[in-house]
Every structure is written in structure tokens, then in C-alpha cells.
Design an enzyme around this catalytic site. Sequence first.
Site, PDB file in Angstrom:
ATOM      1  N   CYS A 102       0.869  -1.176   0.000  1.00  0.00           N
ATOM      2  CA  CYS A 102       0.000   0.000   0.000  1.00  0.00           C
ATOM      3  C   CYS A 102       0.909   1.231   0.000  1.00  0.00           C
ATOM      4  O   CYS A 102       2.058   1.142  -0.449  1.00  0.00           O
ATOM      5  CB  CYS A 102      -0.949  -0.023   1.204  1.00  0.00           C
ATOM      6  SG  CYS A 102      -0.124   0.117   2.801  1.00  0.00           S
ATOM      7  N   ARG A 103       0.444   2.330   0.512  1.00  0.00           N
ATOM      8  CA  ARG A 103       1.243   3.551   0.511  1.00  0.00           C
ATOM      9  C   ARG A 103       2.371   3.480   1.544  1.00  0.00           C
ATOM     10  O   ARG A 103       3.530   3.671   1.218  1.00  0.00           O
ATOM     11  CB  ARG A 103       0.345   4.764   0.781  1.00  0.00           C
ATOM     12  CG  ARG A 103       1.081   6.070   0.786  1.00  0.00           C
ATOM     13  CD  ARG A 103       0.125   7.244   1.055  1.00  0.00           C
ATOM     14  NE  ARG A 103       0.879   8.449   1.259  1.00  0.00           N
ATOM     15  CZ  ARG A 103       1.366   8.838   2.434  1.00  0.00           C
ATOM     16  NH1 ARG A 103       1.181   8.111   3.507  1.00  0.00           N
ATOM     17  NH2 ARG A 103       2.045   9.957   2.535  1.00  0.00           N
TER      18      ARG A 103
END
Length: 126
Positions: free
Chosen positions: A83-84
Site C-alpha cells: 500500500c502507501r
Amino acid sequence: MRFLFVFLLTSLSLHSQNTIESISYADYLNIDNSNDFIIIDVRTPEEHKIKRIKNSININFYDEKFIDLFKIYDKDENILIYCRSGRRSLEAVKNLSKKGFKNIYDLKGGILALDKSLVDFDPLND
């Protein structure tokens, strides 16, 4: 003596449970069968459009059918999830592990870590 028995039993029980493994992208690349991994981006579709790892598949963590969308994958397949920053991917790996997935890995630090850790190699797709 009883304490030792309880300790050993607890240790064996914890060892047999699925462990959550976070790995760096460099470690992932060093795995002999890294080409056999499915790469899943659990960010939103909007985030995925901006910057992503090449050949990654977007499955939105916030989708109410998130776990159901993994039913197409074999629980023994090698899956790298990112993810981020690593928060959503770690949570996703925990949830999927509870559902019986055995070879799932969290990308440590998410996509933000890639920008900092890999100076000569850009695995991102604009």
C-alpha cells in the site's frame, strides 16, 4: 516442572501459527522465485493510477468485498501485498492469513519505502 511444560506447549502453539512476514522490496527481488509472485496493491484505484509497481493488481482495501476478491487466488500462491506506507497492507496480510493464505508477504514501508530504498532501480510504473 509444570511451568516448563506450559512454556513448551505455548511455544509450540505460537510456532505453528501463521506468521506475518514483512519484507523489503530488495529482499523480495532477492527471492529466487520472485517472478512467481502475484503483486497486489491494496490502495484505492485513484492511488494505483498515480504510481504503482509494474504488473501489480489493484484490490481496494476499503472495498466491502475485499477478502472475497481473493477467492480467485490459491491459498498456497506467493503473494506480495503493498500500500502507501505499509499500514493497510499489513492489516490485509493479517486478515488473509486468518483466512488460510500461507505465502503472503507485506511490503515493509509500502510504496513510500521504494522511493527511498532503491536509488538505481525504479520498479514503479508512472
